[in-house]
Scaffold this motif. Sequence first.
Motif, PDB file in Angstrom:
ATOM      1  N   MET A   1     -17.370   3.278 -11.339  1.00  0.00           N
ATOM      2  CA  MET A   1     -16.918   2.403 -10.093  1.00  0.00           C
ATOM      3  C   MET A   1     -16.175   3.036  -9.339  1.00  0.00           C
ATOM      4  O   MET A   1     -14.811   2.463  -9.052  1.00  0.00           O
ATOM      5  CB  MET A   1     -16.452   0.949 -10.671  1.00  0.00           C
ATOM      6  N   ILE A   2     -16.470   4.146  -8.771  1.00  0.00           N
ATOM      7  CA  ILE A   2     -15.627   4.903  -7.764  1.00  0.00           C
ATOM      8  C   ILE A   2     -15.171   4.394  -6.429  1.00  0.00           C
ATOM      9  O   ILE A   2     -14.025   4.190  -6.246  1.00  0.00           O
ATOM     10  CB  ILE A   2     -16.174   6.156  -7.619  1.00  0.00           C
ATOM     11  N   PHE A   3     -16.323   3.913  -5.833  1.00  0.00           N
ATOM     12  CA  PHE A   3     -16.054   3.238  -4.721  1.00  0.00           C
ATOM     13  C   PHE A   3     -15.558   1.858  -4.475  1.00  0.00           C
ATOM     14  O   PHE A   3     -14.736   1.470  -3.699  1.00  0.00           O
ATOM     15  CB  PHE A   3     -17.484   3.187  -3.620  1.00  0.00           C
ATOM     16  N   ALA A   4     -15.631   1.119  -5.578  1.00  0.00           N
ATOM     17  CA  ALA A   4     -14.967  -0.173  -5.682  1.00  0.00           C
ATOM     18  C   ALA A   4     -13.476   0.023  -5.720  1.00  0.00           C
ATOM     19  O   ALA A   4     -12.768  -0.752  -5.142  1.00  0.00           O
ATOM     20  CB  ALA A   4     -15.738  -0.947  -6.875  1.00  0.00           C
ATOM     21  N   GLY A   5     -13.071   1.025  -6.458  1.00  0.00           N
ATOM     22  CA  GLY A   5     -11.771   1.102  -6.619  1.00  0.00           C
ATOM     23  C   GLY A   5     -11.131   1.542  -5.321  1.00  0.00           C
ATOM     24  O   GLY A   5     -10.093   1.056  -5.126  1.00  0.00           O
ATOM     25  N   LEU A   6     -11.897   2.614  -4.520  1.00  0.00           N
ATOM     26  CA  LEU A   6     -11.249   3.098  -3.354  1.00  0.00           C
ATOM     27  C   LEU A   6     -11.461   1.846  -2.322  1.00  0.00           C
ATOM     28  O   LEU A   6     -10.569   1.642  -1.664  1.00  0.00           O
ATOM     29  CB  LEU A   6     -12.344   4.293  -2.685  1.00  0.00           C
ATOM     30  N   TYR A   7     -12.372   1.008  -2.461  1.00  0.00           N
ATOM     31  CA  TYR A   7     -12.695  -0.273  -1.547  1.00  0.00           C
ATOM     32  C   TYR A   7     -11.540  -1.296  -1.584  1.00  0.00           C
ATOM     33  O   TYR A   7     -10.843  -1.389  -0.636  1.00  0.00           O
ATOM     34  CB  TYR A   7     -13.911  -0.696  -1.616  1.00  0.00           C
ATOM     35  N   ASN A   8     -11.098  -1.274  -2.772  1.00  0.00           N
ATOM     36  CA  ASN A   8     -10.031  -2.350  -3.290  1.00  0.00           C
ATOM     37  C   ASN A   8      -8.575  -1.851  -2.883  1.00  0.00           C
ATOM     38  O   ASN A   8      -7.892  -2.540  -2.289  1.00  0.00           O
ATOM     39  CB  ASN A   8      -9.921  -2.809  -4.709  1.00  0.00           C
ATOM     40  N   ARG A   9      -8.686  -0.638  -3.068  1.00  0.00           N
ATOM     41  CA  ARG A   9      -7.103   0.166  -2.546  1.00  0.00           C
ATOM     42  C   ARG A   9      -7.007  -0.029  -1.082  1.00  0.00           C
ATOM     43  O   ARG A   9      -5.836  -0.467  -0.694  1.00  0.00           O
ATOM     44  CB  ARG A   9      -7.043   1.359  -3.135  1.00  0.00           C
ATOM     45  N   ALA A  10      -8.120   0.187  -0.398  1.00  0.00           N
ATOM     46  CA  ALA A  10      -7.969   0.328   1.124  1.00  0.00           C
ATOM     47  C   ALA A  10      -7.876  -1.198   1.641  1.00  0.00           C
ATOM     48  O   ALA A  10      -7.109  -1.506   2.641  1.00  0.00           O
ATOM     49  CB  ALA A  10      -9.284   0.905   1.665  1.00  0.00           C
ATOM     50  N   MET A  11      -8.594  -2.158   0.937  1.00  0.00           N
ATOM     51  CA  MET A  11      -8.238  -3.586   1.108  1.00  0.00           C
ATOM     52  C   MET A  11      -6.735  -4.029   1.040  1.00  0.00           C
ATOM     53  O   MET A  11      -6.427  -4.577   1.952  1.00  0.00           O
ATOM     54  CB  MET A  11      -9.190  -4.504   0.553  1.00  0.00           C
ATOM     55  N   GLY A  12      -6.360  -3.405   0.025  1.00  0.00           N
ATOM     56  CA  GLY A  12      -4.706  -3.505  -0.231  1.00  0.00           C
ATOM     57  C   GLY A  12      -4.016  -3.203   0.920  1.00  0.00           C
ATOM     58  O   GLY A  12      -3.125  -3.588   1.448  1.00  0.00           O
ATOM     59  N   TRP A  13      -4.333  -1.756   1.203  1.00  0.00           N
ATOM     60  CA  TRP A  13      -3.509  -1.351   2.396  1.00  0.00           C
ATOM     61  C   TRP A  13      -3.756  -1.835   3.678  1.00  0.00           C
ATOM     62  O   TRP A  13      -2.623  -2.153   4.579  1.00  0.00           O
ATOM     63  CB  TRP A  13      -4.149  -0.019   2.586  1.00  0.00           C
ATOM     64  N   ALA A  14      -4.995  -2.648   3.770  1.00  0.00           N
ATOM     65  CA  ALA A  14      -5.055  -3.157   5.026  1.00  0.00           C
ATOM     66  C   ALA A  14      -4.365  -4.492   5.167  1.00  0.00           C
ATOM     67  O   ALA A  14      -4.047  -4.845   6.453  1.00  0.00           O
ATOM     68  CB  ALA A  14      -6.620  -3.555   5.090  1.00  0.00           C
ATOM     69  N   GLU A  15      -3.875  -5.040   4.111  1.00  0.00           N
ATOM     70  CA  GLU A  15      -3.262  -6.327   4.061  1.00  0.00           C
ATOM     71  C   GLU A  15      -1.594  -5.947   3.956  1.00  0.00           C
ATOM     72  O   GLU A  15      -1.010  -6.783   4.025  1.00  0.00           O
ATOM     73  CB  GLU A  15      -3.830  -7.221   2.973  1.00  0.00           C
ATOM     74  N   HIS A  16      -1.240  -4.760   4.000  1.00  0.00           N
ATOM     75  CA  HIS A  16      -0.048  -4.489   3.686  1.00  0.00           C
ATOM     76  C   HIS A  16       0.839  -4.613   4.959  1.00  0.00           C
ATOM     77  O   HIS A  16       0.084  -3.958   6.022  1.00  0.00           O
ATOM     78  CB  HIS A  16       0.276  -2.809   3.089  1.00  0.00           C
ATOM     79  N   PRO A  17       2.049  -4.995   4.928  1.00  0.00           N
ATOM     80  CA  PRO A  17       2.680  -5.060   6.190  1.00  0.00           C
ATOM     81  C   PRO A  17       3.144  -3.879   6.930  1.00  0.00           C
ATOM     82  O   PRO A  17       3.066  -3.831   7.947  1.00  0.00           O
ATOM     83  CB  PRO A  17       4.145  -5.655   5.717  1.00  0.00           C
ATOM     84  N   LYS A  18       2.987  -2.766   6.274  1.00  0.00           N
ATOM     85  CA  LYS A  18       2.944  -1.202   7.007  1.00  0.00           C
ATOM     86  C   LYS A  18       1.835  -0.703   7.057  1.00  0.00           C
ATOM     87  O   LYS A  18       1.836   0.406   7.203  1.00  0.00           O
ATOM     88  CB  LYS A  18       4.037  -0.436   6.085  1.00  0.00           C
ATOM     89  N   ARG A  19       0.644  -1.287   7.106  1.00  0.00           N
ATOM     90  CA  ARG A  19      -0.661  -0.952   7.191  1.00  0.00           C
ATOM     91  C   ARG A  19      -0.952   0.129   8.288  1.00  0.00           C
ATOM     92  O   ARG A  19      -1.651   1.086   8.322  1.00  0.00           O
ATOM     93  CB  ARG A  19      -1.755  -2.010   7.269  1.00  0.00           C
ATOM     94  N   GLU A  20      -0.121  -0.145   9.416  1.00  0.00           N
ATOM     95  CA  GLU A  20      -0.289   0.834  10.783  1.00  0.00           C
ATOM     96  C   GLU A  20       0.489   1.953  10.484  1.00  0.00           C
ATOM     97  O   GLU A  20      -0.197   3.217  10.898  1.00  0.00           O
ATOM     98  CB  GLU A  20       0.148   0.123  11.961  1.00  0.00           C
ATOM     99  N   ARG A  21       1.395   2.065   9.799  1.00  0.00           N
ATOM    100  CA  ARG A  21       2.035   3.306   9.345  1.00  0.00           C
ATOM    101  C   ARG A  21       1.008   4.189   8.513  1.00  0.00           C
ATOM    102  O   ARG A  21       0.850   5.506   8.675  1.00  0.00           O
ATOM    103  CB  ARG A  21       3.377   3.159   8.531  1.00  0.00           C
ATOM    104  N   TYR A  22       0.409   3.351   7.643  1.00  0.00           N
ATOM    105  CA  TYR A  22      -0.686   4.080   6.714  1.00  0.00           C
ATOM    106  C   TYR A  22      -1.889   4.794   7.507  1.00  0.00           C
ATOM    107  O   TYR A  22      -2.158   5.923   7.367  1.00  0.00           O
ATOM    108  CB  TYR A  22      -1.239   3.260   5.642  1.00  0.00           C
ATOM    109  N   LEU A  23      -2.274   3.837   8.668  1.00  0.00           N
ATOM    110  CA  LEU A  23      -3.173   4.419   9.414  1.00  0.00           C
ATOM    111  C   LEU A  23      -2.966   5.605  10.295  1.00  0.00           C
ATOM    112  O   LEU A  23      -3.612   6.541  10.523  1.00  0.00           O
ATOM    113  CB  LEU A  23      -3.687   3.249  10.195  1.00  0.00           C
ATOM    114  N   VAL A  24      -1.618   5.684  10.667  1.00  0.00           N
ATOM    115  CA  VAL A  24      -0.947   6.849  11.649  1.00  0.00           C
ATOM    116  C   VAL A  24      -1.115   7.962  10.723  1.00  0.00           C
ATOM    117  O   VAL A  24      -1.714   8.932  11.037  1.00  0.00           O
ATOM    118  CB  VAL A  24       0.509   6.554  12.172  1.00  0.00           C
ATOM    119  N   GLY A  25      -0.739   7.945   9.581  1.00  0.00           N
ATOM    120  CA  GLY A  25      -0.649   9.116   8.593  1.00  0.00           C
ATOM    121  C   GLY A  25      -2.000   9.546   8.171  1.00  0.00           C
ATOM    122  O   GLY A  25      -2.156  10.678   8.383  1.00  0.00           O
TER     123      GLY A  25
END
Length: 192
Positions: A1-25
């Motif tokens: 389940m490679i992509f499910a893990g990546l997707y869940n992590r990305a969704m976690g980042w998407a809901e993180h208060p500092k998500r825009e900083r992650y996106l900048v980096g």
Amino acid sequence: MIFAGLYNRAMGWAEHPKRERYLVGVSLFESFIFPLPTALLMIPMVIATPDKAIRLATITTLMSVFGAAIGYLLGWGAMSVIEPWITEMGWLPQLESARLEFVKYGVLAVGIGAFTPAPFKIFTITAGMLSMSFIPFLLVSLVGRAAHFYMIALLMAWAGPKMEPVVRKYIEWLGWAVILLAVVGFLIHKYI
């Protein structure tokens, strides 16, 4: 389940208060070094906050073009230093293919690389390596990246929230399908 893990992590980042900083980096580094496409982070962010699609696309575009300028400068001034790393990453055939595209299409090759899901870093480094005019390089990068990221962001803002349960259910199939399409596209491009 490679992509499910990546997707869940990305969704976690998407809901993180500092998500825009992650996106900048990620947007900055993806244009010259980071191996994963920025859209993989931006898409879940837009799905999680569709009302911020334009803002997220703008951040992604601007940081990607800033990263493209860094990639250009690396190709222009440090090719001898980074070429062993490019070889180690297995990107040398792609670099040669990009070089041939530049010879054939000139600055339009940057636009193709900026708009398509191709590894943009190959185009940014090659543009510098070939000493392409910097201002046209930046302008074409800006237009291509903006078209790419705004199209994805607006599509995801419109359809993403409705499609998220479907994407989550079939993420493994979708992930492998994208890889297969990329390989087929590369082979078609190389041999036809």
